[in-house]
Design an enzyme around this catalytic site. Structure first.
Site, short mmCIF file in Angstrom:
data_model
loop_
_atom_site.label_atom_id
_atom_site.label_comp_id
_atom_site.label_asym_id
_atom_site.label_seq_id
_atom_site.Cartn_x
_atom_site.Cartn_y
_atom_site.Cartn_z
CG PHE A 252 82.67 -46.97 -6.87
CD1 PHE A 252 82.79 -48.09 -6.74
CD2 PHE A 252 83.79 -45.98 -6.90
CE1 PHE A 252 84.17 -48.65 -6.53
CE2 PHE A 252 85.14 -46.64 -6.83
CZ PHE A 252 85.27 -47.96 -6.63
CB CYS A 263 94.49 -45.27 -8.77
SG CYS A 263 95.79 -46.52 -8.62
N1 LIG Z 1 98.14 -49.20 -6.06
C1 LIG Z 1 96.84 -49.37 -6.72
O1 LIG Z 1 95.94 -49.73 -6.20
C2 LIG Z 1 96.85 -49.64 -7.99
C3 LIG Z 1 96.14 -50.34 -8.79
C4 LIG Z 1 96.09 -50.59 -10.13
C5 LIG Z 1 97.22 -49.96 -10.89
N2 LIG Z 1 98.18 -49.39 -10.60
C6 LIG Z 1 99.10 -48.75 -11.12
O2 LIG Z 1 100.34 -49.86 -10.92
C7 LIG Z 1 101.52 -49.18 -10.82
C8 LIG Z 1 102.33 -49.00 -9.65
O3 LIG Z 1 101.55 -48.76 -8.47
P1 LIG Z 1 101.80 -48.95 -7.08
O4 LIG Z 1 100.87 -48.34 -6.04
O5 LIG Z 1 102.37 -50.43 -6.84
O6 LIG Z 1 103.42 -47.90 -6.77
P2 LIG Z 1 104.32 -48.06 -5.57
O7 LIG Z 1 105.03 -46.94 -5.55
O8 LIG Z 1 103.85 -48.90 -4.47
O9 LIG Z 1 105.67 -49.25 -6.37
C9 LIG Z 1 106.24 -48.92 -7.31
C10 LIG Z 1 107.85 -49.55 -7.00
O10 LIG Z 1 108.46 -49.53 -8.20
C11 LIG Z 1 109.72 -49.46 -7.55
N3 LIG Z 1 110.61 -48.93 -8.82
C12 LIG Z 1 110.59 -47.76 -9.54
N4 LIG Z 1 111.45 -47.70 -10.57
C13 LIG Z 1 112.26 -48.94 -10.50
C14 LIG Z 1 112.96 -49.67 -11.73
N5 LIG Z 1 113.33 -49.02 -12.62
N6 LIG Z 1 113.16 -50.85 -11.40
C15 LIG Z 1 112.81 -51.62 -10.15
N7 LIG Z 1 112.00 -50.95 -9.30
C16 LIG Z 1 111.56 -49.48 -9.41
C17 LIG Z 1 109.83 -48.40 -6.61
O11 LIG Z 1 110.78 -48.62 -5.80
C18 LIG Z 1 108.52 -49.13 -5.86
O12 LIG Z 1 108.78 -49.81 -4.87
C19 LIG Z 1 101.25 -47.46 -11.41
O13 LIG Z 1 101.32 -47.13 -12.35
C20 LIG Z 1 99.74 -47.49 -10.72
O14 LIG Z 1 99.00 -46.49 -11.34
C21 LIG Z 1 98.05 -49.28 -9.11
#
Ligand SMILES: NC(=O)c1ccc[n+]([C@@H]2O[C@H](COP(=O)([O-])OP(=O)(O)OC[C@H]3O[C@@H](n4cnc5c(N)ncnc54)[C@H](O)[C@@H]3O)[C@@H](O)[C@H]2O)c1
Length: 435
Positions: A252, A263
């Site tokens: 980093f 994020c």
């Molecule tokens: N993307 C990353 O690299 C990463 C890494 C660590 C943590 N996170 C955290 O993880 C969480 C998810 O991130 P992401 O990137 O996977 O998000 P994303 O937007 O790719 O996926 C979220 C999914 O949840 C679904 N969803 C929403 N409400 C719902 C419900 N009530 N029932 C069923 N499905 C539902 C949406 O349709 C979507 O497909 C966030 O809080 C993010 O900060 C993400």
């Protein structure tokens, strides 16, 4: 163990597939029927290296299923992971917890027998308390515990990160829940991944502290890069000079166009808001967020300067749109700010990205998408490298120069060597290095 994964996005789908690969029976739930239909047809809605193969294998072996029916998945599960999105709330930057709370209400209606409900989504301190309150209010009779288990995987290397994490953080004071969590992660103990048990609030804060620290490290080296440009020093040498110190570490410390992605921007903002609400403002992170958000657009000005001070009527070729390589994720990608700044200054923009162009179409207007790097460069007055995909690391420089109308290259990732670019006759500008 029966696991329900609520949300089949980047985190939910990777976590669900990896848990299934450990041997658990996993049902991934998403409220988006198109996503579930695609998964049931064997199509993966996101680009993540190795994920298609891992999903196909576990579906074939009967351990991984997909549904929109949350109730059915939750009823038979001993652990239910919430992996829904927590984007920035429009207007104030707090984390939008509406998806988490909706999931909690839906889960409450369906739990049957002792169930551990785990927030894997990144959520502010105290969210676990609220999830517990929501479920308790809806189901005073239910036997459950709410645990925090933040996820640290990186897109682009998500499967390796999930299967060989630096650490697993489990936030709970409930011994029974801790034992269920230990069972969920047992296969990883064999790899000797450290498991850190702590209070739920501490686990929630640990995730934000990690992201804020990493964002600070990136922003620090970016500001050192700016200083390097003014004093004729080389930021890559500085980064190596400090990074080999074990107290600092070399990761980093790559100067670039500013952090983006799904994020860091939203999580730094949410941490700032939480800290202000608790009257313990984290000024350092406030500054990091402000510096970073200005930097992305400043990169557009850097391109304009490299083009002699104006891009009006010029064509600029942009290589790389996603916020980093090996993902199709365009959320808060620096390319959006760079391209918008160029368009505001009157430029026409052509672009190429190996995986991000479909997502980019809905976020950017008036961009001409091309079929590869050389097609993108053809006839352009300058080329900007924004995302360091491997395919951009070894371009045929002679061919590139022949394709461009003007041999101007702005390398926002320091992929190329200034002396080599000069030898090939380019006007070459990079980050924090003498050109
Ligand atoms: N993307 C990353 O690299 C990463 C890494 C660590 C943590 N996170 C955290 O993880 C969480 C998810 O991130 P992401 O990137 O996977 O998000 P994303 O937007 O790719 O996926 C979220 C999914 O949840 C679904 N969803 C929403 N409400 C719902 C419900 N009530 N029932 C069923 N499905 C539902 C949406 O349709 C979507 O497909 C966030 O809080 C993010 O900060 C993400």
């Amino acid at each position: 163990m029966h696991v329900a994964m609520i949300g089949a996005g980047y985190v939910g789908l990777v976590s669900g597939a990896c848990f299934a690969d450990f041997g658990h029976e996993v049902c991934c739930v998403d409220k988006d029927p198109a996503k579930i239909e695609a998964l049931n047809r064997g199509e993966i809605p996101i680009f993540e290296p190795g994920l298609a193969e891992l999903v196909a294998k576990n579906v074939r072996e009967g351990r991984l299923t997909f549904t929109t029916d949350l109730g059915q998945a939750v009823r038979s599960a001993e652990s239910v992971f919430i992996a829904v999105g927590t984007p920035s709330r429009r207007g104030d930057g707090h984390a939008d917890l509406s998806y988490v709370y909706q999931a909690a209400r839906d889960i409450a209606a369906a739990i049957d027998g002792y169930t551990v409900i785990v927030t894997k989504s990144t959520v502010p301190v105290g969210t676990g308390d609220e999830v517990e309150r929501i479920i308790r209010e809806a189901r005073p009779d239910a036997d459950f515990a709410v645990v925090s288990n933040p996820e640290f995987l990186r897109e682009g290397a998500a499967i390796a990160d999930f299967k060989r994490p630096d650490r697993i953080v489990i936030g709970t004071d409930d011994e029974r829940a801790l034992s269920v969590m230990n069972d969920v992660y047992r296969p990883l103990y064999l790899n000797q991944s450290p498991v850190l048990a702590m209070s739920r609030r501490t686990a929630e804060l640990t995730k934000y502290a990690a992201n804020a620290f990493l964002a600070t490290k990136i922003t620090f080296i970016n500001e050192i890069a700016d200083l390097c440009e003014h004093v004729g020093a080389n930021v890559q040498d500085v980064a190596r000079g400090i990074g080999l110190d074990n107290r600092i570490g070399s990761k980093f410390l790559h100067a670039g166009p500013g952090y983006g992605g799904s994020c860091f921007p939203k999580d730094t903002l949410a941490l700032i808001k939480t800290a202000q609400d608790h009257e313990a403002p984290i000024r350092l992170v406030e500054t990091v967020a402000a510096v970073n958000s200005q930097r992305k657009r400043a990169m557009g000005r850097k391109v304009i300067a490299a083009c002699g001070g104006s891009v009006r009527g010029k064509t600029i070729a942009v290589l790389g749109l996603t916020f980093k390589p090996n993902t199709d994720d365009m959320r808060d990608a620096p390319s959006i700010d760079v391209i918008t700044a160029l368009q505001d200054a009157g430029a026409r923009v052509k672009a190429y990205d190996p995986e991000g162009m479909e997502a980019a179409r809905s976020m950017l207007t008036d961009v001409h998408y091309t079929k590869d790097a050389y097609d993108c460069a053809r006839g352009a007055d300058a080329l900007v490298l924004v995302t360091e995909w491997d395919t951009f690391r070894a371009l045929d420089l002679r061919r590139l120069k022949a394709a461009l109308a003007e041999p101007v290259v702005v390398d926002l990732r320091n992929v190329y060597r200034p002396d080599e670019m000069r030898r090939h006759g380019f006007t070459y500008v990079s980050i924090g290095r003498p050109s």
